[in-house]
Scaffold this motif. Structure first.
Motif, PDB file in Angstrom:
ATOM      1  N   LEU A   1     -30.026  -5.859  69.070  1.00  0.00           N
ATOM      2  CA  LEU A   1     -30.766  -5.799  70.330  1.00  0.00           C
ATOM      3  C   LEU A   1     -29.819  -5.876  71.523  1.00  0.00           C
ATOM      4  N   TRP A   2     -28.923  -6.853  71.510  1.00  0.00           N
ATOM      5  CA  TRP A   2     -27.962  -7.007  72.593  1.00  0.00           C
ATOM      6  C   TRP A   2     -26.980  -5.843  72.647  1.00  0.00           C
ATOM      7  N   ALA A   3     -26.473  -5.433  71.482  1.00  0.00           N
ATOM      8  CA  ALA A   3     -25.469  -4.368  71.443  1.00  0.00           C
ATOM      9  C   ALA A   3     -26.016  -3.067  72.010  1.00  0.00           C
ATOM     10  N   TRP A   4     -27.203  -2.681  71.551  1.00  0.00           N
ATOM     11  CA  TRP A   4     -27.782  -1.446  72.054  1.00  0.00           C
ATOM     12  C   TRP A   4     -28.191  -1.568  73.521  1.00  0.00           C
ATOM     13  N   GLY A   5     -28.606  -2.745  73.931  1.00  0.00           N
ATOM     14  CA  GLY A   5     -28.932  -2.943  75.338  1.00  0.00           C
ATOM     15  C   GLY A   5     -27.736  -2.693  76.232  1.00  0.00           C
ATOM     16  N   VAL A   6     -26.574  -3.184  75.820  1.00  0.00           N
ATOM     17  CA  VAL A   6     -25.350  -2.990  76.597  1.00  0.00           C
ATOM     18  C   VAL A   6     -24.959  -1.512  76.617  1.00  0.00           C
ATOM     19  N   VAL A   7     -25.025  -0.866  75.448  1.00  0.00           N
ATOM     20  CA  VAL A   7     -24.652   0.552  75.362  1.00  0.00           C
ATOM     21  C   VAL A   7     -25.559   1.411  76.236  1.00  0.00           C
ATOM     22  N   LEU A   8     -26.861   1.208  76.125  1.00  0.00           N
ATOM     23  CA  LEU A   8     -27.803   2.025  76.886  1.00  0.00           C
ATOM     24  C   LEU A   8     -27.727   1.745  78.379  1.00  0.00           C
ATOM     25  N   ALA A   9     -27.501   0.477  78.734  1.00  0.00           N
ATOM     26  CA  ALA A   9     -27.365   0.148  80.159  1.00  0.00           C
ATOM     27  C   ALA A   9     -26.114   0.796  80.740  1.00  0.00           C
ATOM     28  N   GLY A  10     -25.020   0.789  79.972  1.00  0.00           N
ATOM     29  CA  GLY A  10     -23.799   1.438  80.441  1.00  0.00           C
ATOM     30  C   GLY A  10     -23.997   2.934  80.640  1.00  0.00           C
ATOM     31  N   ALA A  11     -24.695   3.581  79.682  1.00  0.00           N
ATOM     32  CA  ALA A  11     -24.974   5.009  79.812  1.00  0.00           C
ATOM     33  C   ALA A  11     -25.908   5.273  80.988  1.00  0.00           C
ATOM     34  N   ALA A  12     -26.840   4.361  81.224  1.00  0.00           N
ATOM     35  CA  ALA A  12     -27.777   4.536  82.335  1.00  0.00           C
ATOM     36  C   ALA A  12     -27.062   4.489  83.680  1.00  0.00           C
ATOM     37  N   LEU A  13     -26.069   3.632  83.811  1.00  0.00           N
ATOM     38  CA  LEU A  13     -25.325   3.562  85.065  1.00  0.00           C
ATOM     39  C   LEU A  13     -24.671   4.893  85.401  1.00  0.00           C
ATOM     40  N   TRP A  14     -24.358   5.661  84.384  1.00  0.00           N
ATOM     41  CA  TRP A  14     -23.720   6.961  84.567  1.00  0.00           C
ATOM     42  C   TRP A  14     -24.749   8.080  84.767  1.00  0.00           C
ATOM     43  N   LEU A  15     -25.794   8.094  83.931  1.00  0.00           N
ATOM     44  CA  LEU A  15     -26.733   9.215  83.924  1.00  0.00           C
ATOM     45  C   LEU A  15     -27.949   9.012  84.826  1.00  0.00           C
ATOM     46  N   GLY A  16     -28.421   7.774  84.913  1.00  0.00           N
ATOM     47  CA  GLY A  16     -29.621   7.500  85.702  1.00  0.00           C
ATOM     48  C   GLY A  16     -29.739   6.018  85.967  1.00  0.00           C
ATOM     49  N   PRO A  17     -29.121   5.525  87.033  1.00  0.00           N
ATOM     50  CA  PRO A  17     -29.054   4.072  87.276  1.00  0.00           C
ATOM     51  C   PRO A  17     -30.388   3.357  87.259  1.00  0.00           C
ATOM     52  N   VAL A  18     -31.477   4.039  87.607  1.00  0.00           N
ATOM     53  CA  VAL A  18     -32.772   3.366  87.620  1.00  0.00           C
ATOM     54  C   VAL A  18     -33.162   2.888  86.225  1.00  0.00           C
ATOM     55  N   LEU A  19     -32.603   3.500  85.194  1.00  0.00           N
ATOM     56  CA  LEU A  19     -32.953   3.129  83.824  1.00  0.00           C
ATOM     57  C   LEU A  19     -32.382   1.781  83.401  1.00  0.00           C
ATOM     58  N   VAL A  20     -31.512   1.189  84.210  1.00  0.00           N
ATOM     59  CA  VAL A  20     -31.046  -0.160  83.871  1.00  0.00           C
ATOM     60  C   VAL A  20     -32.194  -1.165  84.005  1.00  0.00           C
ATOM     61  N   LEU A  21     -33.300  -0.737  84.614  1.00  0.00           N
ATOM     62  CA  LEU A  21     -34.473  -1.596  84.719  1.00  0.00           C
ATOM     63  C   LEU A  21     -35.339  -1.542  83.468  1.00  0.00           C
ATOM     64  N   ALA A  22     -34.954  -0.711  82.495  1.00  0.00           N
ATOM     65  CA  ALA A  22     -35.752  -0.559  81.279  1.00  0.00           C
ATOM     66  C   ALA A  22     -36.016  -1.888  80.568  1.00  0.00           C
ATOM     67  N   PRO A  23     -35.024  -2.788  80.457  1.00  0.00           N
ATOM     68  CA  PRO A  23     -35.317  -4.072  79.800  1.00  0.00           C
ATOM     69  C   PRO A  23     -36.424  -4.858  80.504  1.00  0.00           C
ATOM     70  N   LEU A  24     -36.529  -4.738  81.816  1.00  0.00           N
ATOM     71  CA  LEU A  24     -37.601  -5.432  82.533  1.00  0.00           C
ATOM     72  C   LEU A  24     -38.967  -4.854  82.157  1.00  0.00           C
ATOM     73  N   VAL A  25     -39.011  -3.533  81.983  1.00  0.00           N
ATOM     74  CA  VAL A  25     -40.257  -2.896  81.548  1.00  0.00           C
ATOM     75  C   VAL A  25     -40.625  -3.385  80.152  1.00  0.00           C
ATOM     76  N   ALA A  26     -39.617  -3.466  79.281  1.00  0.00           N
ATOM     77  CA  ALA A  26     -39.862  -3.939  77.917  1.00  0.00           C
ATOM     78  C   ALA A  26     -40.346  -5.388  77.910  1.00  0.00           C
ATOM     79  N   TRP A  27     -39.744  -6.242  78.751  1.00  0.00           N
ATOM     80  CA  TRP A  27     -40.172  -7.633  78.832  1.00  0.00           C
ATOM     81  C   TRP A  27     -41.587  -7.743  79.390  1.00  0.00           C
TER      82      TRP A  27
END
Length: 242
Positions: A176-202
């Protein structure tokens, strides 16, 4: 072992052809769940391709992108969305009916409307991403949706024996943590708004806990659909910087 888990994850979440895995064991699904975000990236790539190729015809891009999405997933999560919509609608005045209606294999009015509106909304949002000419962050949307299923399975008790229970058997916190870090890092590059995805999940965790006290396999599917649409909407309203 890893290859076996990957194959099982692809088999469960998609309709893509894979080698057959012999000697399936009940805990195999839990072990393969750690690769669900990777399968989500694969789904995202297959949806992104027609949207990117047809950017000059955005309406067609939205239609073909949606067809690709439904085909590659086999409408797996749409099925859950329809079932949950029917159960929530029927149990509005009597919460005890939720599980009873959820087991009914027939699709009712609430489920039909929910699936129809979901597909329409996804098609429009895919068209908008194509029109913007920068759909690359779409790659991450299905991955975040499947990451959310790991979070929900970890944080919510299963309502009944089934997929939600099987996911939670041996699912550790490390993936969970590993993929969260990977996807957040990719989001900063491709679509910064997606770093909010964990908040949506919570937010999903709090909703299911308050509404039902737990989660089922159908709820996981419905939640995935809602999260994907929420992230697509965020991308349309807050376009990527690239």
């Amino acid at each position: 072992m890893i290859l076996r888990q990957l194959i099982l994850a692809v088999q469960f979440l998609t309709r893509l052809p894979t080698p057959q895995v012999a000697d399936f064991r009940p805990d195999d699904l839990t072990r393969s769940a750690r690769w669900f975000p990777l399968v989500g990236l694969l789904v995202g790539a297959l949806v992104l391709l027609p949207v990117w190729l047809l950017q000059d015809r955005p309406l067609l891009a939205g239609v073909i992108g949606l067809l690709a999405w439904v085909w590659v997933t086999g409408a797996l999560h749409l099925d859950g969305l329809g079932d949950v919509a029917d159960a929530l609608g029927a149990s509005h005045r009597n919460p005890q009916r939720f599980l009873e209606v959820l087991k009914d294999p027939h699709l009712g009015v609430f489920g039909t409307v929910a699936i129809g509106m979901q597909m329409l909304l996804k098609m429009v949002l895919l068209s908008e991403l194509a029109r913007a000419g920068n759909p690359w962050a779409l790659l991450l949307v299905p991955a975040w949706g499947r990451w959310a299923t790991l979070l929900w399975s970890r944080r919510l008790p299963p309502l009944q024996a089934g997929m939600a229970e099987r996911f939670a058997w041996q699912l550790g916190v490390a993936p969970l943590w590993a993929w969260g870090v990977v996807l957040a890092g990719a989001a900063l590059w491709l679509g910064p708004v997606l770093v909010l995805a964990p908040l949506v999940a919570w937010a999903g965790v709090h909703y299911w806990r308050r509404a039902l006290g737990g989660i089922s396999g159908d709820c996981l599917g419905a939640g995935t659909e809602v999260m994907e649409t929420a992230l697509l909407l965020a991308l349309v309203l807050v376009p990527p910087a690239l």
